[in-house]
Write a protein that holds these residues in place. Structure first.
Motif, PDB file in Angstrom:
ATOM      1  N   ALA A  38     -38.608 -19.050 -42.104  1.00  0.00           N
ATOM      2  CA  ALA A  38     -37.507 -18.359 -41.426  1.00  0.00           C
ATOM      3  C   ALA A  38     -36.240 -18.410 -42.280  1.00  0.00           C
ATOM      4  O   ALA A  38     -35.549 -17.393 -42.419  1.00  0.00           O
ATOM      5  CB  ALA A  38     -37.250 -18.984 -40.057  1.00  0.00           C
ATOM      6  N   ALA A  39     -35.944 -19.564 -42.866  1.00  0.00           N
ATOM      7  CA  ALA A  39     -34.760 -19.675 -43.726  1.00  0.00           C
ATOM      8  C   ALA A  39     -34.875 -18.725 -44.912  1.00  0.00           C
ATOM      9  O   ALA A  39     -33.903 -18.049 -45.286  1.00  0.00           O
ATOM     10  CB  ALA A  39     -34.592 -21.116 -44.203  1.00  0.00           C
ATOM     11  N   HIS A  40     -36.063 -18.665 -45.499  1.00  0.00           N
ATOM     12  CA  HIS A  40     -36.281 -17.759 -46.639  1.00  0.00           C
ATOM     13  C   HIS A  40     -36.081 -16.304 -46.218  1.00  0.00           C
ATOM     14  O   HIS A  40     -35.410 -15.533 -46.916  1.00  0.00           O
ATOM     15  CB  HIS A  40     -37.694 -17.963 -47.200  1.00  0.00           C
ATOM     16  CG  HIS A  40     -38.070 -16.990 -48.265  1.00  0.00           C
ATOM     17  ND1 HIS A  40     -37.562 -17.074 -49.546  1.00  0.00           N
ATOM     18  CD2 HIS A  40     -38.868 -15.904 -48.238  1.00  0.00           C
ATOM     19  CE1 HIS A  40     -38.053 -16.065 -50.259  1.00  0.00           C
ATOM     20  NE2 HIS A  40     -38.848 -15.343 -49.480  1.00  0.00           N
ATOM     21  N   LEU A  41     -36.646 -15.925 -45.075  1.00  0.00           N
ATOM     22  CA  LEU A  41     -36.521 -14.542 -44.609  1.00  0.00           C
ATOM     23  C   LEU A  41     -35.084 -14.198 -44.229  1.00  0.00           C
ATOM     24  O   LEU A  41     -34.616 -13.087 -44.497  1.00  0.00           O
ATOM     25  CB  LEU A  41     -37.457 -14.301 -43.420  1.00  0.00           C
ATOM     26  CG  LEU A  41     -38.956 -14.341 -43.743  1.00  0.00           C
ATOM     27  CD1 LEU A  41     -39.766 -14.293 -42.453  1.00  0.00           C
ATOM     28  CD2 LEU A  41     -39.345 -13.218 -44.680  1.00  0.00           C
ATOM     29  N   VAL A  42     -34.369 -15.132 -43.641  1.00  0.00           N
ATOM     30  CA  VAL A  42     -32.977 -14.873 -43.263  1.00  0.00           C
ATOM     31  C   VAL A  42     -32.114 -14.677 -44.508  1.00  0.00           C
ATOM     32  O   VAL A  42     -31.229 -13.830 -44.531  1.00  0.00           O
ATOM     33  CB  VAL A  42     -32.437 -16.006 -42.364  1.00  0.00           C
ATOM     34  CG1 VAL A  42     -30.933 -15.931 -42.195  1.00  0.00           C
ATOM     35  CG2 VAL A  42     -33.122 -15.958 -41.011  1.00  0.00           C
ATOM     36  N   ARG A  43     -32.380 -15.458 -45.553  1.00  0.00           N
ATOM     37  CA  ARG A  43     -31.623 -15.288 -46.807  1.00  0.00           C
ATOM     38  C   ARG A  43     -31.836 -13.898 -47.395  1.00  0.00           C
ATOM     39  O   ARG A  43     -30.945 -13.342 -48.015  1.00  0.00           O
ATOM     40  CB  ARG A  43     -32.028 -16.347 -47.827  1.00  0.00           C
ATOM     41  CG  ARG A  43     -31.381 -17.676 -47.575  1.00  0.00           C
ATOM     42  CD  ARG A  43     -31.667 -18.642 -48.714  1.00  0.00           C
ATOM     43  NE  ARG A  43     -31.902 -19.949 -48.144  1.00  0.00           N
ATOM     44  CZ  ARG A  43     -33.047 -20.579 -48.086  1.00  0.00           C
ATOM     45  NH1 ARG A  43     -34.138 -20.040 -48.606  1.00  0.00           N
ATOM     46  NH2 ARG A  43     -33.150 -21.753 -47.513  1.00  0.00           N
ATOM     47  N   PRO A  50     -41.055  -4.125 -43.671  1.00  0.00           N
ATOM     48  CA  PRO A  50     -41.368  -4.087 -42.227  1.00  0.00           C
ATOM     49  C   PRO A  50     -42.259  -5.258 -41.777  1.00  0.00           C
ATOM     50  O   PRO A  50     -42.054  -5.808 -40.696  1.00  0.00           O
ATOM     51  CB  PRO A  50     -42.075  -2.746 -42.057  1.00  0.00           C
ATOM     52  CG  PRO A  50     -41.498  -1.891 -43.138  1.00  0.00           C
ATOM     53  CD  PRO A  50     -41.288  -2.820 -44.302  1.00  0.00           C
ATOM     54  N   ALA A  51     -43.198  -5.653 -42.597  1.00  0.00           N
ATOM     55  CA  ALA A  51     -44.068  -6.784 -42.243  1.00  0.00           C
ATOM     56  C   ALA A  51     -43.258  -8.083 -42.161  1.00  0.00           C
ATOM     57  O   ALA A  51     -43.482  -8.909 -41.259  1.00  0.00           O
ATOM     58  CB  ALA A  51     -45.190  -6.936 -43.264  1.00  0.00           C
ATOM     59  N   GLU A  52     -42.320  -8.269 -43.081  1.00  0.00           N
ATOM     60  CA  GLU A  52     -41.477  -9.464 -43.053  1.00  0.00           C
ATOM     61  C   GLU A  52     -40.547  -9.454 -41.840  1.00  0.00           C
ATOM     62  O   GLU A  52     -40.284 -10.503 -41.254  1.00  0.00           O
ATOM     63  CB  GLU A  52     -40.665  -9.582 -44.345  1.00  0.00           C
ATOM     64  CG  GLU A  52     -41.510  -9.929 -45.547  1.00  0.00           C
ATOM     65  CD  GLU A  52     -40.741  -9.864 -46.854  1.00  0.00           C
ATOM     66  OE1 GLU A  52     -41.073 -10.643 -47.759  1.00  0.00           O
ATOM     67  OE2 GLU A  52     -39.812  -9.026 -46.971  1.00  0.00           O
ATOM     68  N   ARG A  53     -40.068  -8.279 -41.459  1.00  0.00           N
ATOM     69  CA  ARG A  53     -39.232  -8.178 -40.258  1.00  0.00           C
ATOM     70  C   ARG A  53     -40.003  -8.605 -39.026  1.00  0.00           C
ATOM     71  O   ARG A  53     -39.494  -9.339 -38.175  1.00  0.00           O
ATOM     72  CB  ARG A  53     -38.727  -6.750 -40.082  1.00  0.00           C
ATOM     73  CG  ARG A  53     -37.630  -6.394 -41.029  1.00  0.00           C
ATOM     74  CD  ARG A  53     -37.053  -5.035 -40.721  1.00  0.00           C
ATOM     75  NE  ARG A  53     -36.104  -4.711 -41.766  1.00  0.00           N
ATOM     76  CZ  ARG A  53     -36.014  -3.541 -42.361  1.00  0.00           C
ATOM     77  NH1 ARG A  53     -36.812  -2.553 -41.992  1.00  0.00           N
ATOM     78  NH2 ARG A  53     -35.121  -3.332 -43.295  1.00  0.00           N
ATOM     79  N   HIS A  54     -41.248  -8.144 -38.917  1.00  0.00           N
ATOM     80  CA  HIS A  54     -42.082  -8.538 -37.778  1.00  0.00           C
ATOM     81  C   HIS A  54     -42.356 -10.042 -37.797  1.00  0.00           C
ATOM     82  O   HIS A  54     -42.368 -10.685 -36.742  1.00  0.00           O
ATOM     83  CB  HIS A  54     -43.389  -7.750 -37.763  1.00  0.00           C
ATOM     84  CG  HIS A  54     -43.206  -6.318 -37.401  1.00  0.00           C
ATOM     85  ND1 HIS A  54     -42.824  -5.910 -36.136  1.00  0.00           N
ATOM     86  CD2 HIS A  54     -43.327  -5.189 -38.126  1.00  0.00           C
ATOM     87  CE1 HIS A  54     -42.723  -4.600 -36.105  1.00  0.00           C
ATOM     88  NE2 HIS A  54     -43.022  -4.124 -37.309  1.00  0.00           N
ATOM     89  N   LEU A  56     -40.383 -12.353 -39.033  1.00  0.00           N
ATOM     90  CA  LEU A  56     -39.144 -13.011 -38.622  1.00  0.00           C
ATOM     91  C   LEU A  56     -38.945 -12.903 -37.113  1.00  0.00           C
ATOM     92  O   LEU A  56     -38.548 -13.870 -36.460  1.00  0.00           O
ATOM     93  CB  LEU A  56     -37.948 -12.412 -39.372  1.00  0.00           C
ATOM     94  CG  LEU A  56     -36.601 -13.074 -39.129  1.00  0.00           C
ATOM     95  CD1 LEU A  56     -36.640 -14.550 -39.502  1.00  0.00           C
ATOM     96  CD2 LEU A  56     -35.516 -12.351 -39.915  1.00  0.00           C
ATOM     97  N   ILE A  57     -39.257 -11.763 -36.546  1.00  0.00           N
ATOM     98  CA  ILE A  57     -39.146 -11.586 -35.097  1.00  0.00           C
ATOM     99  C   ILE A  57     -40.120 -12.514 -34.371  1.00  0.00           C
ATOM    100  O   ILE A  57     -39.773 -13.130 -33.355  1.00  0.00           O
ATOM    101  CB  ILE A  57     -39.383 -10.111 -34.710  1.00  0.00           C
ATOM    102  CG1 ILE A  57     -38.201  -9.262 -35.188  1.00  0.00           C
ATOM    103  CG2 ILE A  57     -39.609  -9.951 -33.212  1.00  0.00           C
ATOM    104  CD1 ILE A  57     -38.441  -7.772 -35.115  1.00  0.00           C
ATOM    105  N   ASP A  58     -41.335 -12.649 -34.894  1.00  0.00           N
ATOM    106  CA  ASP A  58     -42.322 -13.554 -34.282  1.00  0.00           C
ATOM    107  C   ASP A  58     -41.829 -15.001 -34.321  1.00  0.00           C
ATOM    108  O   ASP A  58     -41.958 -15.734 -33.336  1.00  0.00           O
ATOM    109  CB  ASP A  58     -43.664 -13.449 -34.991  1.00  0.00           C
ATOM    110  CG  ASP A  58     -44.384 -12.143 -34.705  1.00  0.00           C
ATOM    111  OD1 ASP A  58     -44.024 -11.465 -33.717  1.00  0.00           O
ATOM    112  OD2 ASP A  58     -45.294 -11.784 -35.488  1.00  0.00           O
TER     113      ASP A  58
END
Length: 98
Positions: A38-43, A50-54, A56-58
């Protein structure tokens, strides 16, 4: 930073610490791997696929954002809030002060 904290009224410092403890409780729902991911994706938030957004939402859904918002509102409100806002059943006053 210590000067900044020492100039704040005590109730604001206590409120900030209560929020930090609530956030810690909700972050505890994630595994260490999920927290790192999550920290990596938020950075990289502005450049997610789109796959990474999903993904992060999960991960964010595991944090129960509605329950967190209700707990924060309940903690900061000077009056008792309705259960539909806080997401809690009827609890004693001692359970509320935790």
């Amino acid at each position: 930073m210590l000067r900044t904290v020492s100039r704040l009224p005590l109730f604001k410092v206590i409120a900030a610490l209560q929020l930090a403890l609530l956030a810690r409780r909700h972050l505890g729902a994630l595994t260490p791997t999920e927290r790192r991911r999550a920290a990596h994706l938020v950075r990289r938030a502005r450049h997610l696929t789109p796959a990474e957004r999903h993904e992060l939402i999960d991960i964010a859904s595991k944090l129960e954002p509605r329950a967190f918002a209700g707990a924060v509102a309940d903690r900061m409100s000077p009056v008792p809030l309705p259960r539909r806002v806080t997401g809690r059943g009827s609890q004693s006053k001692t359970a509320r002060s935790r």
